[in-house]
Design a protein around this motif. Structure first.
Motif, mmCIF file in Angstrom:
data_model
loop_
_atom_site.group_PDB
_atom_site.id
_atom_site.type_symbol
_atom_site.label_atom_id
_atom_site.label_comp_id
_atom_site.label_asym_id
_atom_site.label_seq_id
_atom_site.Cartn_x
_atom_site.Cartn_y
_atom_site.Cartn_z
ATOM 1 N N LEU A 1 -53.485 10.058 1.070
ATOM 2 C CA LEU A 1 -52.917 9.905 2.415
ATOM 3 C C LEU A 1 -53.322 8.546 2.960
ATOM 4 N N VAL A 2 -52.318 7.736 3.321
ATOM 5 C CA VAL A 2 -52.576 6.409 3.862
ATOM 6 C C VAL A 2 -51.691 6.192 5.078
ATOM 7 N N GLN A 3 -51.967 5.108 5.778
ATOM 8 C CA GLN A 3 -51.145 4.740 6.924
ATOM 9 C C GLN A 3 -50.101 3.713 6.514
ATOM 10 N N ALA A 4 -49.047 3.641 7.303
ATOM 11 C CA ALA A 4 -48.009 2.651 7.047
ATOM 12 C C ALA A 4 -48.621 1.257 6.999
ATOM 13 N N GLY A 5 -48.198 0.481 6.001
ATOM 14 C CA GLY A 5 -48.721 -0.853 5.811
ATOM 15 C C GLY A 5 -49.873 -0.941 4.826
ATOM 16 N N ASP A 6 -50.458 0.200 4.490
ATOM 17 C CA ASP A 6 -51.564 0.228 3.541
ATOM 18 C C ASP A 6 -51.064 0.081 2.110
ATOM 19 N N SER A 7 -52.029 0.029 1.190
ATOM 20 C CA SER A 7 -51.734 -0.077 -0.234
ATOM 21 C C SER A 7 -52.383 1.058 -1.004
ATOM 22 N N SER B 1 -35.249 -0.371 -3.112
ATOM 23 C CA SER B 1 -36.068 -0.042 -1.944
ATOM 24 C C SER B 1 -37.540 -0.413 -2.107
ATOM 25 N N VAL B 2 -37.983 -0.698 -3.330
ATOM 26 C CA VAL B 2 -39.401 -1.032 -3.541
ATOM 27 C C VAL B 2 -39.601 -2.465 -4.024
ATOM 28 N N LYS C 1 -44.501 2.530 3.399
ATOM 29 C CA LYS C 1 -43.718 3.023 4.518
ATOM 30 C C LYS C 1 -43.694 4.537 4.503
ATOM 31 N N PRO C 2 -43.469 5.175 5.645
ATOM 32 C CA PRO C 2 -43.389 6.645 5.643
ATOM 33 C C PRO C 2 -42.337 7.171 4.678
ATOM 34 N N GLU C 3 -41.267 6.434 4.481
ATOM 35 C CA GLU C 3 -40.222 6.885 3.558
ATOM 36 C C GLU C 3 -40.636 6.801 2.092
ATOM 37 N N ASP C 4 -41.809 6.234 1.810
ATOM 38 C CA ASP C 4 -42.347 6.243 0.452
ATOM 39 C C ASP C 4 -43.072 7.551 0.146
ATOM 40 N N THR C 5 -43.228 8.409 1.143
ATOM 41 C CA THR C 5 -43.897 9.692 0.941
ATOM 42 C C THR C 5 -43.141 10.525 -0.084
ATOM 43 N N ALA C 6 -43.866 10.953 -1.118
ATOM 44 C CA ALA C 6 -43.240 11.704 -2.212
ATOM 45 C C ALA C 6 -44.313 12.085 -3.221
ATOM 46 N N VAL C 7 -43.922 12.939 -4.150
ATOM 47 C CA VAL C 7 -44.718 13.149 -5.355
ATOM 48 C C VAL C 7 -44.260 12.107 -6.364
ATOM 49 N N TYR C 8 -45.209 11.363 -6.903
ATOM 50 C CA TYR C 8 -44.900 10.298 -7.853
ATOM 51 C C TYR C 8 -45.216 10.775 -9.265
ATOM 52 N N TYR C 9 -44.244 10.575 -10.146
ATOM 53 C CA TYR C 9 -44.355 10.997 -11.531
ATOM 54 C C TYR C 9 -44.333 9.794 -12.464
ATOM 55 N N CYS C 10 -45.148 9.875 -13.468
ATOM 56 C CA CYS C 10 -45.148 8.915 -14.558
ATOM 57 C C CYS C 10 -44.319 9.516 -15.698
ATOM 58 N N GLY D 1 -47.495 14.740 -11.800
ATOM 59 C CA GLY D 1 -47.237 14.173 -10.489
ATOM 60 C C GLY D 1 -48.484 14.027 -9.636
ATOM 61 N N THR D 2 -48.430 13.066 -8.709
ATOM 62 C CA THR D 2 -49.507 12.851 -7.752
ATOM 63 C C THR D 2 -48.877 12.601 -6.379
ATOM 64 N N GLN D 3 -49.436 13.222 -5.356
ATOM 65 C CA GLN D 3 -48.851 13.156 -4.022
ATOM 66 C C GLN D 3 -49.260 11.865 -3.317
ATOM 67 N N VAL D 4 -48.275 11.207 -2.747
ATOM 68 C CA VAL D 4 -48.499 10.047 -1.879
ATOM 69 C C VAL D 4 -47.905 10.380 -0.518
ATOM 70 N N THR D 5 -48.732 10.305 0.514
ATOM 71 C CA THR D 5 -48.275 10.571 1.870
ATOM 72 C C THR D 5 -48.593 9.364 2.742
ATOM 73 N N VAL D 6 -47.561 8.848 3.398
ATOM 74 C CA VAL D 6 -47.716 7.670 4.245
ATOM 75 C C VAL D 6 -47.429 8.088 5.688
ATOM 76 N N SER D 7 -48.426 7.975 6.533
ATOM 77 C CA SER D 7 -48.244 8.346 7.932
ATOM 78 C C SER D 7 -47.837 7.127 8.749
ATOM 79 N N SER D 8 -47.086 7.387 9.809
ATOM 80 C CA SER D 8 -46.600 6.280 10.650
ATOM 81 C C SER D 8 -47.582 5.947 11.752
#
Length: 122
Positions: free
Chosen positions: A11-17, A63-64, A87-96, A115-122
């Motif tokens: 879980l990260v904030q918008a603008g983070d890496s 988009s990326v 960005k918040p719209e990057d929130t998703a489960v990411y799969y390799c 999969g690994t969850q990425v959550t971006v808060s605004s």
């Protein structure tokens, strides 16, 4: 057979890496093109990026571009996804995923991680 295990989500904030990692089993890792895909809640899984077997050839979804970077270390059997300016719209489960063919999407991926969850808060 290739087994893939993702890590690095959170879980990260918008603008983070964030940097995602995907560790692969097997000695044939370098023979596969490696990709990242993501699936947001209520949406279909979408392609994010792919990297060629041994060269720096890469392809990104629009988009990326300019924010995400895919890379690999064949000595470590690992592929990475560096995600900047999240960005918040990057929130998703990411799969390799692994593919015997390097090409722009649609890519015939043969092996998938869990999969690994990425959550971006605004």
């Amino acid at each position: 057979q290739v087994q893939l295990v993702e890590s690095g989500g959170g879980l990260v904030q918008a603008g983070d890496s964030l940097r995602l990692s995907c560790a692969a089993s097997g000695r044939t890792f370098s023979r596969y093109a490696m990709g990242w895909l993501r699936q947001a809640p209520g949406k279909e899984r979408e392609f994010v990026a792919i990297i060629n077997y041994n060269s720096p050839g890469t392809y990104y979804t629009d988009s990326v571009k300019g924010r995400f970077t895919i890379s690999r270390d064949n000595a470590k059997n690992t592929v990475y996804l560096q995600m900047n300016s999240l960005k918040p719209e990057d929130t998703a489960v990411y799969y390799c995923a692994a593919s015997a063919i390097y090409r722009p999407p649609p890519v015939p991926f043969s092996y998938w991680g869990q999969g690994t969850q990425v959550t971006v808060s605004s």
